[in-house]
Scaffold this motif. Structure first.
Motif, PDB file in Angstrom:
ATOM      1  N   LEU A 268      21.884  17.988   8.897  1.00  0.00           N
ATOM      2  CA  LEU A 268      21.907  16.682   9.540  1.00  0.00           C
ATOM      3  C   LEU A 268      20.848  16.595  10.629  1.00  0.00           C
ATOM      4  N   ARG A 269      20.674  17.658  11.401  1.00  0.00           N
ATOM      5  CA  ARG A 269      19.634  17.662  12.429  1.00  0.00           C
ATOM      6  C   ARG A 269      18.254  17.464  11.806  1.00  0.00           C
ATOM      7  N   ASN A 270      18.009  18.169  10.712  1.00  0.00           N
ATOM      8  CA  ASN A 270      16.709  18.044  10.044  1.00  0.00           C
ATOM      9  C   ASN A 270      16.482  16.636   9.522  1.00  0.00           C
ATOM     10  N   ALA A 271      17.511  16.069   8.903  1.00  0.00           N
ATOM     11  CA  ALA A 271      17.371  14.724   8.340  1.00  0.00           C
ATOM     12  C   ALA A 271      17.181  13.682   9.439  1.00  0.00           C
ATOM     13  N   ARG A 272      17.922  13.815  10.510  1.00  0.00           N
ATOM     14  CA  ARG A 272      17.775  12.845  11.606  1.00  0.00           C
ATOM     15  C   ARG A 272      16.381  12.897  12.210  1.00  0.00           C
ATOM     16  N   GLN A 273      15.829  14.081  12.338  1.00  0.00           N
ATOM     17  CA  GLN A 273      14.476  14.192  12.878  1.00  0.00           C
ATOM     18  C   GLN A 273      13.464  13.487  11.972  1.00  0.00           C
ATOM     19  N   ALA A 274      13.548  13.751  10.675  1.00  0.00           N
ATOM     20  CA  ALA A 274      12.620  13.121   9.740  1.00  0.00           C
ATOM     21  C   ALA A 274      12.777  11.608   9.753  1.00  0.00           C
ATOM     22  N   ASN A 275      14.023  11.130   9.745  1.00  0.00           N
ATOM     23  CA  ASN A 275      14.266   9.682   9.759  1.00  0.00           C
ATOM     24  C   ASN A 275      13.760   9.039  11.047  1.00  0.00           C
ATOM     25  N   THR A 276      14.011   9.700  12.167  1.00  0.00           N
ATOM     26  CA  THR A 276      13.574   9.144  13.452  1.00  0.00           C
ATOM     27  C   THR A 276      12.052   9.032  13.514  1.00  0.00           C
ATOM     28  N   MET A 277      11.361  10.017  12.981  1.00  0.00           N
ATOM     29  CA  MET A 277       9.905   9.965  12.975  1.00  0.00           C
ATOM     30  C   MET A 277       9.390   8.860  12.052  1.00  0.00           C
ATOM     31  N   ALA A 278      10.079   8.611  10.943  1.00  0.00           N
ATOM     32  CA  ALA A 278       9.683   7.499  10.071  1.00  0.00           C
ATOM     33  C   ALA A 278       9.870   6.163  10.785  1.00  0.00           C
ATOM     34  N   GLN A 279      10.949   6.032  11.559  1.00  0.00           N
ATOM     35  CA  GLN A 279      11.152   4.809  12.325  1.00  0.00           C
ATOM     36  C   GLN A 279      10.066   4.644  13.385  1.00  0.00           C
ATOM     37  N   ARG A 280       9.670   5.731  14.011  1.00  0.00           N
ATOM     38  CA  ARG A 280       8.609   5.665  15.019  1.00  0.00           C
ATOM     39  C   ARG A 280       7.296   5.238  14.359  1.00  0.00           C
ATOM     40  N   LEU A 281       7.020   5.811  13.196  1.00  0.00           N
ATOM     41  CA  LEU A 281       5.799   5.452  12.479  1.00  0.00           C
ATOM     42  C   LEU A 281       5.827   3.987  12.070  1.00  0.00           C
ATOM     43  N   ALA A 282       6.954   3.533  11.525  1.00  0.00           N
ATOM     44  CA  ALA A 282       7.054   2.140  11.088  1.00  0.00           C
ATOM     45  C   ALA A 282       6.899   1.176  12.264  1.00  0.00           C
ATOM     46  N   ALA A 283       7.516   1.505  13.390  1.00  0.00           N
ATOM     47  CA  ALA A 283       7.410   0.636  14.562  1.00  0.00           C
ATOM     48  C   ALA A 283       5.962   0.521  15.028  1.00  0.00           C
ATOM     49  N   MET A 333       5.290   9.960   4.314  1.00  0.00           N
ATOM     50  CA  MET A 333       6.558  10.667   4.423  1.00  0.00           C
ATOM     51  C   MET A 333       6.591  11.526   5.687  1.00  0.00           C
ATOM     52  N   CYS A 334       7.751  11.534   6.330  1.00  0.00           N
ATOM     53  CA  CYS A 334       7.979  12.405   7.467  1.00  0.00           C
ATOM     54  C   CYS A 334       8.926  13.530   7.053  1.00  0.00           C
ATOM     55  N   ALA A 335       8.810  14.664   7.721  1.00  0.00           N
ATOM     56  CA  ALA A 335       9.605  15.840   7.389  1.00  0.00           C
ATOM     57  C   ALA A 335      10.415  16.280   8.603  1.00  0.00           C
ATOM     58  N   PHE A 336      11.247  17.303   8.405  1.00  0.00           N
ATOM     59  CA  PHE A 336      12.093  17.786   9.500  1.00  0.00           C
ATOM     60  C   PHE A 336      11.275  18.318  10.660  1.00  0.00           C
ATOM     61  N   ASP A 337      10.022  18.733  10.389  1.00  0.00           N
ATOM     62  CA  ASP A 337       9.199  19.300  11.454  1.00  0.00           C
ATOM     63  C   ASP A 337       8.141  18.327  11.962  1.00  0.00           C
ATOM     64  N   THR A 338       8.181  17.062  11.525  1.00  0.00           N
ATOM     65  CA  THR A 338       7.266  16.055  12.054  1.00  0.00           C
ATOM     66  C   THR A 338       7.628  15.762  13.506  1.00  0.00           C
ATOM     67  N   THR A 339       6.624  15.719  14.363  1.00  0.00           N
ATOM     68  CA  THR A 339       6.866  15.507  15.789  1.00  0.00           C
ATOM     69  C   THR A 339       6.341  14.140  16.226  1.00  0.00           C
ATOM     70  N   GLU A 340       6.732  13.750  17.427  1.00  0.00           N
ATOM     71  CA  GLU A 340       6.231  12.492  17.989  1.00  0.00           C
ATOM     72  C   GLU A 340       4.709  12.530  18.112  1.00  0.00           C
ATOM     73  N   SER A 341       4.160  13.665  18.514  1.00  0.00           N
ATOM     74  CA  SER A 341       2.704  13.758  18.656  1.00  0.00           C
ATOM     75  C   SER A 341       2.013  13.662  17.299  1.00  0.00           C
ATOM     76  N   ASP A 342       2.647  14.179  16.233  1.00  0.00           N
ATOM     77  CA  ASP A 342       2.098  14.016  14.878  1.00  0.00           C
ATOM     78  C   ASP A 342       1.996  12.538  14.520  1.00  0.00           C
ATOM     79  N   VAL A 343       3.088  11.818  14.757  1.00  0.00           N
ATOM     80  CA  VAL A 343       3.121  10.392  14.423  1.00  0.00           C
ATOM     81  C   VAL A 343       2.113   9.622  15.262  1.00  0.00           C
TER      82      VAL A 343
END
Length: 356
Positions: A268-283, A333-343
């Protein structure tokens, strides 16, 4: 006498990140630690090891006491074995035309599984009872492959997510027509994170009969699983797995990875991180004129349309794929290890290339 060097060497720059696929990511450190823990000594081969036995209990904690888990090597293998288990030789599977089993598995379900795919166009990657009925007919027609299974993907290839009620409606509709339901859960963790519900809420609790469970996209090195949720609907799974070349001799190394993900909350932690980064990218993308986001961003993928030449320049700086090159559609696509700085670095590159 010169001796060949046998030491392991790093062949890539670990600082380089892309947005092509969550398969590009490495393994989560907790998964690697679990692999090292399982490596000592001898364990019985072909799934009779302690790790695979314990994995049954772990999966039942998520999917109910009737669940049976069969680890396999990869996602295509999971889908082929699962669909074989719920179809006859004359059987057919109804799926969205964008489904992975239809467009990304080199015909394996049909050529290796020996079944027929009956596909339906969808606006968002999601089937509905009404869409299913476009192919759910002709059971007594010996000239037509018999519809026996509905296969849905959660989350879908377009990044959208079925609600539990939507899955229940599909299961009820399929069961009323004596069909079973398979769920391709390559990104099941991302769907659960978006919905903020347990995975059982949209699987065994609403009528799904068999599940392909994904681990690789969620932080494993390799390994997926077929999860039988309705044992009454399935026969000879052990034999089908072996027949389909998906029986690992050293199965403990698949099982311990899935255990590391599911025994606590790593999945769940991994999935939430990936999803959150996708939301950051989309925004961030929504603030850039000239780019259209095509589908709701409900998991870890963003599908966008932008000028083709811009995408080509961006691909020289960050890896990603065209989804529909003629229409200028790309998938990020974002992954579990995608970071805010990556986005943020990617967004900066998009702005620069759009401004040229």
């Amino acid at each position: 006498m010169n001796r060949a060097k046998t030491d392991a060497r790093q062949h890539h720059d670990p600082q380089i990140r892309g947005f092509a696929s969550d398969n590009y990511a490495g393994a989560h450190p907790e998964v690697l630690a679990a692999l090292a823990l399982a490596n000592g000594g001898h364990q019985v081969a072909y799934g009779e090891d302690d790790y695979t036995e314990h994995l049954q209990r772990v999966f039942r904690s998520h999917f109910g006491q009737r669940a049976q888990v069969f680890p396999v090597f990869n996602g295509t293998g999971a889908n082929v074995v699962a669909l074989q288990a719920v179809t006859d030789r004359w059987g057919a599977v109804i799926a969205a035309d964008t489904a992975h089993i239809n467009v990304d598995e080199c015909g394996a379900p049909e050529r290796i599984g020996g079944l027929k795919l009956l596909t339906v166009p969808t606006p968002d990657g999601k089937l509905t009872p009404e869409l299913i009925d476009r192919q759910a007919w002709g059971w007594d027609d010996e000239h037509r492959a018999m519809p026996q299974v509905v296969s849905i993907t959660q989350s879908t290839e377009l990044g959208t997510v079925y609600t539990p009620d939507e899955v229940r409606a599909i299961c009820d509709h399929a069961h009323e027509r004596n069909m079973l339901v398979h769920l391709d859960g390559s990104r099941i963790a991302n769907a659960a994170a978006t919905l903020d519900v347990p995975m059982r809420a949209f699987t065994n609790a609403v009528g799904v009969d068999i599940l392909s469970f994904g681990g690789t996209k969620n932080g494993a090195v390799f390994g997926e699983a077929v999860v039988v949720l309705n044992p009454d609907a399935v026969r000879a799974m052990k034999h089908l797995r072996k027949l389909s070349m998906q029986l690992a001799s050293k199965m403990r190394f698949v099982s311990v990875q899935l255990e590391a993900l599911l025994a606590k909350d790593l999945w769940l932690r991994n999935a939430r991180q990936a999803n959150t980064m996708a939301q950051r990218l989309a925004a961030g993308v929504r603030e850039i004129p000239g780019i259209e986001i095509l589908y709701p961003v409900q998991s870890n993928g963003v599908f966008a349309r932008l000028p083709h030449e811009v995408s080509e320049r961006l691909q020289k700086r960050f890896r990603f794929y065209f989804w529909d090159e003629q229409d200028g559609v790309v998938r990020w696509m974002c992954a579990f290890d995608t970071t805010e700085s990556d986005v943020d670095a990617f967004l900066s590159a998009i702005r620069e290339e759009m401004g040229r």
